[in-house]
Design a protein around this motif. Structure first.
Motif, PDB file in Angstrom:
ATOM      1  N   SER A   1      -2.917   5.374   2.559  1.00 48.40           N
ATOM      2  CA  SER A   1      -3.943   4.435   2.963  1.00 48.40           C
ATOM      3  C   SER A   1      -4.232   4.522   4.465  1.00 48.40           C
ATOM      4  O   SER A   1      -5.391   4.616   4.878  1.00 48.40           O
TER       5      SER A   1
ATOM      6  N   ILE B   1       0.852  -1.195   0.000  1.00 44.96           N
ATOM      7  CA  ILE B   1       0.000   0.000   0.000  1.00 44.96           C
ATOM      8  C   ILE B   1       0.880   1.235   0.000  1.00 44.96           C
ATOM      9  O   ILE B   1       2.103   1.125   0.112  1.00 44.96           O
TER      10      ILE B   1
ATOM     11  N   MET C   1       5.433   0.070  -3.312  1.00 49.01           N
ATOM     12  CA  MET C   1       4.464  -0.418  -4.290  1.00 49.01           C
ATOM     13  C   MET C   1       5.133  -1.074  -5.492  1.00 49.01           C
ATOM     14  O   MET C   1       4.537  -1.925  -6.140  1.00 49.01           O
TER      15      MET C   1
END
Ligand code: SF4
Lengths: 688, 163
Positions: free
Chosen positions: A54, A50, B126
């Protein structure tokens, strides 16, 4: 605030809606408190990772400034808390009055980005049609619609996100994936590991350009020239998909004839990208055909020639053979849920939707009105007055162009209702503010068209006294007399059952698939067996539809405003809207730890421009356009980050609204988009 | 032991690891208070990310006069005990990689403690450049990569393109 959670302790898998990529998350609840957010491991969008935004959903949920009771503005401008019943009664009485006295068309709704996603849009569209007005507005008219239209006009569909990891060559135009779409970084890294070439085209050198084979820095708004140059390269060297052109294209001769003037030298003169770089990119396309991913972000559509630039790139993709390929333009299929929008069953009759006369394509294809024209209607300069507006978590007083006019227009309304979490600049102008629920407080369907996957989010917690967005629309509809017919479902869960009914899927099934449910396997290369969903059934390199409207049949390149008009008073060109990683447009500025990363607004400058004006890093300056002025801090960038003459300011600051400087009257003739990334300005030292 | 390691060729410089790390400890951010650093060199257009490697023979640990630096019994991370640290800065001088910094508010040395086995930076990476695993996994990843087709990075036409 009194919070209830469906479970006292445990973990609930759902989706993050702090940005539009919607990663899968686990929400941890301890003692009925939302205690943490961690990545959900098995969703293909984020694969167990994430971004720091978030966890800030918890800060958003419990934020001390969150509005928890309806507010009504008093004569003196201050707000008092009132009950939900009273707020909804009063708002509906005033809506009824407007409808009776002036007609339903004098009321509009405006959808924003903050509350939900698919259903947020559906409810707003449904409500306003049932009310009897054609006037649906949204934030999409300054972000998204330009790309939607550009793609639809050529191929009849748009797959917003290609499968980058299947490409041999990726060309990114006007986008910064690590910040705008964090999960793309994984796909890009996967692609690079497989030897995929990466070309980044952007007026601003973002750090990820260091990751590319080629970084090219055009003048803002000149991407179309590069697109045409590459089309010309493919045609001149005979390296385009001839079979496709023969069988599936209309207008090839027209674009081939027009492309001829876009020699590498001509492209260099127009865009500032060296001729040999243009040729090198052309060679890379030829070498990697047909595995080409061409992706443009919001960078292109924020120019008055944006849709044509996007059409040009779509044509380039098709000529390189990327139509129907996983890495290119394939057409995802929708799930086929019930339709919340009433555009088909209850099309508007009577008065013209606002802006349809000026921007017929926008209304025709998106069934959406033009927000900038709406300001004129509010100010009594339209065909009829716009008197009432319900805004669902949009913030036009920050993000629409020409802020001074937007504020004047919103202030002139007889009724402005804002449904939001915080006292935004827009909410401050409202007559009524309704407290909004965050994504953690609702169950909503989310689609990932590229993956043909659907998720149903979970309600993780509720706040006593705050009703969710669906209930707001339903309660108003009931009071206005069309609730039983158009909003018959008791709550959002009932809506979800209804939406899913035609699909054969169930709420339970989706709850059991936090990793998303693949509703149909993806079929690529559909154009080989089916017509394309354009009016002619073919790829429309030249569009008879646009021609008949008197618009550009082929995507003619017109240099941007700042290259056509030189004005010594405004020698610099301002681009706005480069994203900040922890903000999401105008959201998250009130989260203190994020604010420490991005403490205040800055105008980014090239060192030579700063030196010329004898400006030091950190100094306060005035940035002045024909529309207004803004005083803020200078940040002098590395000489390679910006071209000389270009300056950049973030678009979402509540306290430094760059849209005081931008223009609302120079628009793309197809999408109606404003000029946000090529505004002539000057900079002056601020004297203390 | 498991450490945080970086596949440098997957880092796109989003800086989310720096932020997640700083937020983790202080709920606040300044670049000085993070324990992982993304260096972007605009002159050479390079990205290089660095964090503590939890050295087997940790020089910082040996250099500490008060034995404030020890090994975490659960994760084997090299950790600083806030109470024992006297702020002499010897560890910062000793570390060859610059992976310990001085917290001038608390007057102590601070470094990566692997978040007790759930490193935030990895969770927030990510692109998948950061991993929390045995270093031999990095070696395996690299061996695997060297067996894949690769291109030269070229601004001008590379040889293969000229042919
Ligand atoms: S990229 Fe970040 S903010 Fe966006 S959905 Fe994923 S975790 Fe949430």
């Amino acid at each position: 605030m009194k919070v209830r959670t469906p479970i006292t302790d445990g973990v609930v898998p759902t989706l993050c809606r702090m940005c539009d990529t919607r990663c899968a998350i686990n929400v941890h609840i301890k003692n009925s408190v939302i205690a943490g957010i961690t990545p959900f491991e098995n969703h293909p969008v984020n694969e167990g990772r994430i971004c720091p935004r978030s966890e800030a959903a918890i800060d958003l949920f419990y934020h001390p400034d969150r509005i928890l009771k309806p507010l009504k503005r008093r004569e003196d401008g201050s707000f008092i808390e009132i009950s939900h019943t009273r707020a909804l009664d009063e708002i509906s009485a005033r809506l009824k009055h407007l409808k009776k006295e002036h007609g339903a068309h004098t009321v509009g709704v405006w959808k924003g980005e903050g509350l939900g996603f698919y259903q947020q849009e559906g409810y707003a569209r449904r409500f306003i049609r049932a009310f009897g007005s054609p006037n649906y507005f949204s934030n999409d008219s300054a972000c998204y619609n330009g790309r939607y239209l550009g793609n639809h006009l050529v191929c009849g569909f748009w797959n917003a996100f290609p499968e980058f990891n299947q490409a041999g060559l990726i060309l990114l135009f006007g986008t910064n994936p690590p910040i705008c779409h964090p999960p793309f970084t994984r796909e890009l890294a996967d692609a690079r590991e497989n030897g995929t070439r990466l070309v980044v085209i952007d007026p601003r050198l973002n750090p990820m350009a260091c990751y590319a084979d080629i970084f090219a820095q055009p003048y803002p708004g000149t991407d179309g020239a590069l697109g045409w140059g590459l089309i010309n390269y493919l045609i001149q060297t005979g390296n385009y998909d001839r079979d496709l052109v023969q069988r599936h294209v209309i207008g090839f001769e027209k674009i081939a004839a027009y492309a001829r003037k876009f020699t590498p030298q001509y492209v260099q003169a127009q865009s500032g990208i060296y001729a040999h770089v243009v040729e090198t990119i052309g060679r890379l396309i030829v070498k990697n055909q047909p595995d080409i991913s061409i992706f443009s972000g919001a960078g292109l559509e924020h120019h008055e020639n944006g849709v044509n630039s996007i059409r040009t790139l779509v044509i380039l993709s098709c000529l390189s053979g990327a139509l129907g390929r996983p890495c290119g333009l394939y057409r995802p299929e929708p799930l086929g849920t019930g339709e919340l929008s009433l555009d088909r069953t209850l099309p508007p009759t009577g008065k013209n939707p606002i802006g349809r006369d000026k921007f017929p394509v926008l209304y025709d294809i998106r069934k959406e009105c033009h927000t900038m024209t709406a300001m004129d209607y509010m100010l009594g300069k339209g065909e009829y007055p716009l008197k009432g507006l319900i805004i669902a978590a949009a913030n036009p007083a920050v993000t629409n162009p020409n802020t001074a006019k937007v504020e004047k227009a919103l202030k002139s309304l007889d009724l402005l209702v804002v449904n939001d979490f915080f006292m935004t600049k827009t909410a401050q102008l409202a007559h009524y503010i309704l407290p909004a629920t965050t994504f953690l407080e609702r169950e909503e369907l989310h689609f990932y068209p590229k993956l043909q996957r659907v998720n149903l989010t979970r309600c993780v917690a509720t706040v006593d006294g705050v009703i969710d967005e669906y209930r707001v629309w339903r309660e108003l509809a009931l009071r206005l007399g069309f609730g039983d017919q158009y909003f018959p479902w008791k709550n959002e869960s009932a809506v979800n059952h209804w939406l899913l009914a035609p699909t054969g899927l169930t709420v339970d099934l989706l709850h059991n698939h936090p990793q998303g449910y693949v509703y149909k396997p993806i079929r690529y290369q559909k154009h080989l067996s089916e017509n394309l969903p354009t009016p002619s059934g073919k790829l429309e390199f030249a569009s008879p539809y646009l021609k008949q409207l008197g618009l550009d049949e082929i995507p003619v390149y017109r240099p941007p405003y700042h290259r056509r008009h030189t004005d010594n008073r405004f020698p610099l060109v301002l681009t706005t809207g480069a994203r900040k990683s922890l903000f999401y447009h105008s959201r998250n500025q009130n989260i203190p730890r994020f604010r420490n990363v991005h403490p205040d607004a800055e105008v980014e400058m090239h060192p030579d421009d700063a030196a010329h004006l004898q400006i030091e890093n950190g100094e306060k300056v005035h940035v002045i356009s024909k529309n207004g002025r803004l005083t803020l801090r200078v940040s002098i960038k590395h000489h390679s980050e910006l071209r000389r003459g270009i300056v950049e300011i973030y678009h979402g600051w509540e306290d430094w609204r760059v849209n005081f400087l931008t223009f609302d009257e120079i628009n793309d003739p197809i999408s109606g988009f404003p000029l946000l990334k090529g505004v002539p300005v000057r900079i002056e030292k601020a004297a203390f | 032991m498991k450490i945080v390691f970086i596949e440098q060729d997957r880092c796109l410089a989003c800086r989310n690891c720096e932020r997640a790390c700083a937020f983790q400890d202080s709920r606040n951010f300044d670049r000085e208070s993070t324990n992982i650093w993304v260096h972007v060199n605009m002159d050479h257009r390079t990205i290089f990310t660095l964090t503590c490697q939890q050295c087997e023979a940790a020089i910082c640990l040996d250099a500490c006069p008060t034995a404030a630096i020890t090994r975490d019994p659960d994760t084997d991370a090299v950790i600083v005990d806030e109470k024992t640290c006297i702020g002499c800065r010897m560890c910062i001088i000793a570390c060859p990689f610059g992976c310990i910094h001085f917290d001038s508010a608390k007057h102590i040395a601070v470094k990566c403690n692997l978040c007790s086995g759930v490193p935030k930076c990895v969770q927030n990476c990510m692109s998948g450049a950061l991993h929390y695993a045995d270093i031999n996994e990095l070696a395996a990843v690299k061996r695997h990569k060297s067996n894949r087709p690769r291109h030269n990075t070229a601004l001008l036409p590379a040889k293969e393109d000229r042919q």
